[in-house]
Design a protein around this motif. Structure first.
Motif, mmCIF file in Angstrom:
data_model
loop_
_atom_site.group_PDB
_atom_site.id
_atom_site.type_symbol
_atom_site.label_atom_id
_atom_site.label_comp_id
_atom_site.label_asym_id
_atom_site.label_seq_id
_atom_site.Cartn_x
_atom_site.Cartn_y
_atom_site.Cartn_z
ATOM 1 N N LEU A 54 0.707 -1.125 0.021
ATOM 2 C CA LEU A 54 -0.293 0.006 -0.067
ATOM 3 C C LEU A 54 0.787 1.321 -0.082
ATOM 4 O O LEU A 54 1.222 1.753 0.969
ATOM 5 C CB LEU A 54 -0.865 -0.064 1.118
ATOM 6 C CG LEU A 54 -1.700 -1.351 1.426
ATOM 7 C CD1 LEU A 54 -2.774 -0.970 2.572
ATOM 8 C CD2 LEU A 54 -2.661 -1.582 0.123
ATOM 9 N N ASN A 55 1.333 1.594 -1.120
ATOM 10 C CA ASN A 55 2.177 2.810 -1.450
ATOM 11 C C ASN A 55 1.731 3.657 -2.501
ATOM 12 O O ASN A 55 1.071 3.329 -3.259
ATOM 13 C CB ASN A 55 3.833 2.140 -1.342
ATOM 14 C CG ASN A 55 3.900 1.396 -2.598
ATOM 15 O OD1 ASN A 55 3.348 1.441 -3.783
ATOM 16 N ND2 ASN A 55 4.839 0.525 -2.504
ATOM 17 N N SER A 56 2.679 4.789 -2.595
ATOM 18 C CA SER A 56 1.937 5.566 -3.972
ATOM 19 C C SER A 56 2.243 4.925 -5.219
ATOM 20 O O SER A 56 1.495 5.410 -6.082
ATOM 21 C CB SER A 56 2.868 7.011 -3.802
ATOM 22 O OG SER A 56 4.174 6.503 -3.802
ATOM 23 N N GLY A 77 1.315 -1.209 4.222
ATOM 24 C CA GLY A 77 2.089 -0.274 3.673
ATOM 25 C C GLY A 77 2.154 1.007 4.306
ATOM 26 O O GLY A 77 1.228 1.441 5.137
ATOM 27 N N GLN A 78 2.944 1.999 3.954
ATOM 28 C CA GLN A 78 2.789 3.294 4.579
ATOM 29 C C GLN A 78 1.555 3.999 4.041
ATOM 30 O O GLN A 78 1.144 4.985 4.929
ATOM 31 C CB GLN A 78 4.069 4.134 3.905
ATOM 32 C CG GLN A 78 3.872 4.517 2.333
ATOM 33 C CD GLN A 78 5.050 5.042 1.827
ATOM 34 O OE1 GLN A 78 5.852 4.547 2.066
ATOM 35 N NE2 GLN A 78 4.889 5.730 0.622
ATOM 36 N N VAL A 125 -18.352 -2.428 2.473
ATOM 37 C CA VAL A 125 -18.112 -2.816 1.150
ATOM 38 C C VAL A 125 -16.587 -3.027 0.763
ATOM 39 O O VAL A 125 -16.081 -3.492 -0.178
ATOM 40 C CB VAL A 125 -18.622 -2.198 -0.046
ATOM 41 C CG1 VAL A 125 -20.153 -2.240 0.243
ATOM 42 C CG2 VAL A 125 -18.288 -0.824 -0.149
ATOM 43 N N ILE A 126 -15.811 -2.160 1.662
ATOM 44 C CA ILE A 126 -14.085 -2.404 1.472
ATOM 45 C C ILE A 126 -13.599 -2.949 2.843
ATOM 46 O O ILE A 126 -13.988 -2.502 3.886
ATOM 47 C CB ILE A 126 -13.728 -1.058 0.882
ATOM 48 C CG1 ILE A 126 -14.126 -0.380 -0.204
ATOM 49 C CG2 ILE A 126 -12.087 -0.965 1.056
ATOM 50 C CD1 ILE A 126 -13.503 0.950 -0.653
ATOM 51 N N PHE A 127 -12.958 -3.901 2.482
ATOM 52 C CA PHE A 127 -12.176 -4.670 3.821
ATOM 53 C C PHE A 127 -10.914 -4.976 3.495
ATOM 54 O O PHE A 127 -10.347 -5.323 2.462
ATOM 55 C CB PHE A 127 -12.993 -6.224 3.641
ATOM 56 C CG PHE A 127 -14.360 -6.124 3.576
ATOM 57 C CD1 PHE A 127 -15.102 -5.891 4.811
ATOM 58 C CD2 PHE A 127 -15.177 -6.345 2.331
ATOM 59 C CE1 PHE A 127 -16.673 -5.905 4.594
ATOM 60 C CE2 PHE A 127 -16.343 -6.357 2.217
ATOM 61 C CZ PHE A 127 -17.101 -6.272 3.312
ATOM 62 N N PHE A 128 -10.068 -4.502 4.493
ATOM 63 C CA PHE A 128 -8.447 -4.507 4.622
ATOM 64 C C PHE A 128 -8.476 -5.762 5.269
ATOM 65 O O PHE A 128 -8.630 -5.891 6.727
ATOM 66 C CB PHE A 128 -8.026 -3.371 5.402
ATOM 67 C CG PHE A 128 -8.308 -2.108 4.754
ATOM 68 C CD1 PHE A 128 -7.301 -1.561 3.994
ATOM 69 C CD2 PHE A 128 -9.365 -1.195 4.958
ATOM 70 C CE1 PHE A 128 -7.473 -0.270 3.287
ATOM 71 C CE2 PHE A 128 -9.671 -0.060 4.127
ATOM 72 C CZ PHE A 128 -8.626 0.363 3.241
#
Length: 254
Positions: free
Chosen positions: A89-91, A119-120, A137-140
């Motif tokens: 999870l980065n730019s 990630g950052q 609806v969005i799951f981490f």
């Protein structure tokens, strides 16, 4: 040494302008390596500008026997379109772009998004998800060593990276019969042999429409089948590595 992406772009996203100098240093020290492997012709072309030795192409591959038990030929006939992202999870990966696409689609369709990785940017992504009332609806899921169970249930794998080698997660999705939506950069076009495999996109604003178009086509199939192009199959990579090792050993023994 195996070069796994566009080094100049990757280092730039991680370190800014200093990263371009680091990328050049990385490439130049490859001249001291016995065998340099690139994953595509585009990578080879970049390396050949700086190397005095020949670069060998061996496309990326996956451990197919590890993933095979997770293959599901069955396609759910419900009205939920399931998307998935796997990666840092980065730019460079631009995960926020997928969340915004889900936000846009959720007004017209029933959608879900599984995000696998750390990630950052994870705090920023969660804050945006909460702010837009998308928690349902969005799951981490954080980092998962084996994300294949979740991956095998998806309708579409999405990877909007600004720079990419030959993504292993994309290969895993295709092997499991999951179409992919990826940005048209680097060598990504090599992964898509036909319309069943997914689609490329170039403009950020087009992502949502392309995601739902691919998801609808994915749902319309009667069954899943492996979508991984033959050049990225594990047995081909193994054979090429065997040939290189044998040639190298023969050369050293002469």
């Amino acid at each position: 040494s195996s070069v796994r992406g566009n080094l100049f772009k990757n280092y730039y996203f991680d370190y800014g302008l200093k990263g371009k100098i680091a990328a050049l240093f990385h490439i130049l020290i490859l001249n001291f390596i016995d065998i340099v492997i690139a994953m595509s012709y585009d990578m080879k072309k970049q390396l050949d500008k700086y190397l005095i030795k020949e670069t060998i192409i061996i496309p990326n591959f996956i451990n197919e026997s590890q993933i095979k038990p997770y293959f599901k030929s069955f396609i759910s006939n419900d009205d939920i379109f399931r998307f998935i992202f796997i990666g840092n999870l980065n730019s460079r990966k631009k995960t926020l772009l997928i969340i915004k696409a889900i936000e846009k689609l959720n007004n017209r369709f029933k959608t879900t998004l599984d995000i696998i990785g750390n990630g950052q940017q994870i705090t920023e992504l969660k804050k945006y998800t909460n702010k837009k009332n998308l928690k349902k609806v969005i799951f981490f899921h954080g980092q998962k060593e084996k994300p294949f169970d979740l991956l095998s249930k998806a309708d579409v794998f999405v990877l909007p990276s600004e720079s990419e080698g030959i993504s292993r997660a994309s290969l895993e999705a295709l092997y499991l019969g999951i179409p992919i939506v990826i940005r048209g950069v680097d060598s990504n076009h090599l992964l898509l042999e036909n319309s069943n495999s997914g689609a490329l996109f170039d403009k950020d604003e087009d992502l949502a429409d392309i995601m739902i178009r691919v998801a609808i086509l994915s749902k319309e199939r009667s069954t899943r089948e492996c979508l991984l192009p033959e050049k990225f199959r594990e047995h081909n990579a193994k054979e090429k590595f065997k040939q290189i090792i044998n040639q190298f050993l023969n050369y050293k023994n002469e």
